[in-house]
Design an enzyme around this catalytic site. Structure first.
Site, short mmCIF file in Angstrom:
data_model
loop_
_atom_site.label_atom_id
_atom_site.label_comp_id
_atom_site.label_asym_id
_atom_site.label_seq_id
_atom_site.Cartn_x
_atom_site.Cartn_y
_atom_site.Cartn_z
N ARG A 125 -36.02 19.13 34.94
CA ARG A 125 -35.24 18.24 35.82
C ARG A 125 -33.74 18.36 35.59
O ARG A 125 -32.98 17.46 35.90
CB ARG A 125 -35.67 16.78 35.65
CG ARG A 125 -37.13 16.55 35.95
CD ARG A 125 -37.44 15.08 36.13
NE ARG A 125 -38.85 14.88 36.38
CZ ARG A 125 -39.77 14.77 35.42
NH1 ARG A 125 -39.41 14.82 34.17
NH2 ARG A 125 -41.04 14.61 35.74
N LYS A 147 -22.89 24.92 44.05
CA LYS A 147 -23.92 25.24 45.03
C LYS A 147 -24.82 26.30 44.42
O LYS A 147 -24.33 27.38 44.04
CB LYS A 147 -23.30 25.77 46.32
CG LYS A 147 -22.82 24.69 47.26
CD LYS A 147 -22.49 25.30 48.61
CE LYS A 147 -22.02 24.27 49.59
NZ LYS A 147 -21.68 24.87 50.90
N GLU A 189 -13.59 36.78 50.00
CA GLU A 189 -13.58 35.33 49.69
C GLU A 189 -12.16 34.87 49.32
O GLU A 189 -11.78 33.74 49.58
CB GLU A 189 -14.57 34.98 48.58
CG GLU A 189 -16.05 35.26 48.93
CD GLU A 189 -16.70 34.22 49.86
OE1 GLU A 189 -15.98 33.41 50.48
OE2 GLU A 189 -17.95 34.25 49.97
N LYS A 231 -10.21 25.90 45.43
CA LYS A 231 -11.60 25.53 45.71
C LYS A 231 -11.96 24.26 44.94
O LYS A 231 -12.62 23.36 45.48
CB LYS A 231 -12.56 26.68 45.36
CG LYS A 231 -14.02 26.30 45.64
CD LYS A 231 -14.98 27.44 45.49
CE LYS A 231 -16.41 26.97 45.85
NZ LYS A 231 -17.41 28.02 45.71
N GLU A 241 -20.50 18.33 50.54
CA GLU A 241 -20.16 18.81 51.88
C GLU A 241 -20.44 17.77 52.95
O GLU A 241 -21.00 18.07 54.01
CB GLU A 241 -20.91 20.11 52.17
CG GLU A 241 -20.19 20.96 53.21
CD GLU A 241 -20.83 22.33 53.37
OE1 GLU A 241 -20.84 23.09 52.39
OE2 GLU A 241 -21.32 22.63 54.47
N ARG A 245 -15.42 19.78 52.61
CA ARG A 245 -15.88 20.99 51.91
C ARG A 245 -16.28 22.08 52.89
O ARG A 245 -16.28 23.26 52.55
CB ARG A 245 -17.02 20.67 50.94
CG ARG A 245 -17.45 21.92 50.15
CD ARG A 245 -18.41 21.67 49.02
NE ARG A 245 -18.72 22.95 48.37
CZ ARG A 245 -19.31 23.09 47.20
NH1 ARG A 245 -19.67 22.04 46.52
NH2 ARG A 245 -19.54 24.29 46.71
N ASN A 249 -16.60 27.16 54.47
CA ASN A 249 -17.59 27.95 55.21
C ASN A 249 -16.96 28.81 56.29
O ASN A 249 -17.69 29.50 57.03
CB ASN A 249 -18.62 27.03 55.88
CG ASN A 249 -19.43 26.26 54.86
OD1 ASN A 249 -19.61 26.72 53.73
ND2 ASN A 249 -19.90 25.09 55.23
N HIS A 252 -18.52 32.06 57.45
CA HIS A 252 -19.84 32.20 56.84
C HIS A 252 -21.01 32.02 57.80
O HIS A 252 -22.10 32.51 57.53
CB HIS A 252 -19.98 31.26 55.64
CG HIS A 252 -19.26 31.79 54.43
ND1 HIS A 252 -17.90 32.00 54.41
CD2 HIS A 252 -19.71 32.18 53.20
CE1 HIS A 252 -17.56 32.47 53.23
NE2 HIS A 252 -18.64 32.61 52.48
N HIS A 256 -23.58 34.95 57.39
CA HIS A 256 -24.99 34.75 57.02
C HIS A 256 -25.91 35.36 58.08
O HIS A 256 -26.97 35.92 57.76
CB HIS A 256 -25.29 33.27 56.83
CG HIS A 256 -24.65 32.70 55.60
ND1 HIS A 256 -24.61 31.36 55.32
CD2 HIS A 256 -24.03 33.30 54.56
CE1 HIS A 256 -23.99 31.16 54.16
NE2 HIS A 256 -23.62 32.32 53.69
N HIS A 268 -22.76 40.75 50.70
CA HIS A 268 -22.24 39.45 51.12
C HIS A 268 -20.73 39.48 51.42
O HIS A 268 -20.28 39.01 52.47
CB HIS A 268 -22.54 38.39 50.06
CG HIS A 268 -22.05 37.02 50.42
ND1 HIS A 268 -22.60 36.28 51.43
CD2 HIS A 268 -21.04 36.28 49.92
CE1 HIS A 268 -21.96 35.12 51.53
NE2 HIS A 268 -21.00 35.10 50.63
#
Ligand SMILES: NC(=O)c1ccc[n+]([C@@H]2O[C@H](COP(=O)([O-])OP(=O)(O)OC[C@H]3O[C@@H](n4cnc5c(N)ncnc54)[C@H](O)[C@@H]3O)[C@@H](O)[C@H]2O)c1
Length: 368
Positions: A125, A147, A189, A231, A241, A245, A249, A252, A256, A268
């Site tokens: 956990r 993330k 990036e 960032k 997000e 935030r 993206n 992206h 993606h 990527h």
């Protein structure tokens, strides 16, 4: 030269990440881990390539400080960022008898960070994770922000969790072993961060392309630290997000889709470069981004040797399916975070605008 700062959640006490960017940060990380996690079971997760280049040395660095660690590896590449790889790593952890007093060290590129971070998020956990990014892309972006995820065959990062690293150590010396193409991919990036958050950084990147491509230690460390600082500020305010935030993206949604439609054959960073270029063109139409700004974004990506056009013949249906499955989708209308100028995104709590994938995005992605 060395940069050190803390990224701390605005809701005080919820999480904080210590960030260190320096040549020699690997040694500093070993000292800190041996001290702060005395008695804990230390598990280093790396892909096989990074394990042989840097992982075994890192285990020795820990050993000389009296800290025993186990190195767990998986095959390199995006195609290993799966539930199956995570399950195999979990079986290894179980066989090791790892319990709640385990610390996971993610030593590698963005794939390792996402995978090992997710492993740490769910093991018993949740156990602490230390982020040691070794690719440029992971240093400027993926290593920070919490993330974590794995991919499904049709979609990126579909299963994951938010799990913040306790610390991040970016040793720019490890970039020396990075292949040229992978090194260059990292600039996508960095350009994204500059284009969305800091026109000053954008100009600095334009002025130092040659030094950065030569992997000049000072230039690279300065850029990495600035990207992480920017960032960090965004993530500190909006970890989950819920609003701003989403600026991170930019590019992206398209990226993606390109990755999914090519079965992850396009790396990527290169997909992000193509995605930023396409979404900057979209912004010209939808947010009034001046066309000179869109051109500067594209020129900077080209200057870093990055491809800016998707491969020919992408399947339209697969692209649209990937776009509408993207997590930023509400109904069949996609929400894209777009700039209004260099370093400035759509203002307000929600920086996204509605985009019709078929009408607005496809023409920018499909070349016959
Ligand atoms: N979590 C986030 O916020 C976030 C942000 C951006 C990207 N990402 C994810 O990051 C991934 C892309 O990251 P990436 O480009 O680093 O991919 P990667 O982890 O696959 O690394 C690229 C290649 O470089 C090799 N490599 C890494 N460091 C090296 C070194 N120092 N020397 C030699 N080889 C080295 C790896 O073995 C791999 O073959 C994607 O899965 C993307 O979704 C996550």
């Amino acid at each position: 030269m060395s940069f050190r700062f803390r990224v701390e959640a605005h809701r005080a006490g919820s999480w904080a990440t210590t960030v260190v960017v320096a040549p020699g940060a690997l040694e500093q990380a070993a000292i800190a881990i041996a001290r702060e996690f005395r008695g804990a079971q230390k598990v280093i997760v790396s892909d096989a390539r990074v394990a042989s280049l840097h992982g075994r040395r890192f285990v020795r660095l820990l050993a000389v400080r009296g800290a025993a660690a186990t190195l767990l590896t998986f095959p390199p590449g995006e195609r290993a960022k799966t539930r199956e790889t995570k399950a195999r790593l979990e079986d290894r952890l179980f066989a090791l008898g790892a319990g709640r007093d385990t610390v996971v060290v993610a030593l590698g590129g963005g794939v390792t960070g996402d995978l090992a971070g997710f492993l740490a998020a769910t093991w018993n956990r949740g156990v602490p994770v230390v982020s040691i990014p070794t690719s440029l892309l992971a240093m400027v972006d993926a290593g920070l922000g919490g993330k974590t995820a794995v991919d499904l065959p049709g979609g990126k990062n579909v299963v994951g969790a938010f799990h913040q690293p306790v610390s991040l150590w970016a040793d720019v010396r490890v970039l020396r072993t990075l292949p040229g193409r992978t090194y260059r991919a990292g600039f996508a990036e960095a350009v994204k961060t500059a284009a969305t958050l800091d026109a000053g950084l954008f100009r600095q990147l334009e002025a130092s392309v040659m030094r950065l491509l030569r992997r000049d230690t000072l230039a690279v460390a300065t850029m990495v630290a600035r990207c992480l600082e920017l960032k960090g500020r965004v993530v500190a305010r909006d970890e989950r997000e819920a609003g701003r935030r989403a600026v991170l993206n930019f590019g992206h949604t398209a990226a993606h889709a390109i990755e999914a439609a090519t079965d992850y054959r396009v790396p990527h960073g290169e997909a992000v470069s193509m995605g930023i270029t396409a979404e900057a063109r979209l912004a010209e139409r939808l947010t009034g981004l001046p066309s000179q700004h869109a051109e500067r974004i594209e020129s900077l990506l080209r200057a870093f040797g990055l491809p800016v056009r998707p491969p020919r013949g992408l399947d339209r249906k697969r692209l649209v399916t990937a776009i509408v499955r993207d997590k930023k989708t509400r109904g069949r209308i996609v929400r894209c975070a777009l700039p209004v100028g260099l370093g400035r995104m759509v203002p307000g709590a929600d920086p996204t605008v509605s985009v019709d994938p078929t009408r607005d995005l496809l023409p920018l992605l499909v070349r016959n």
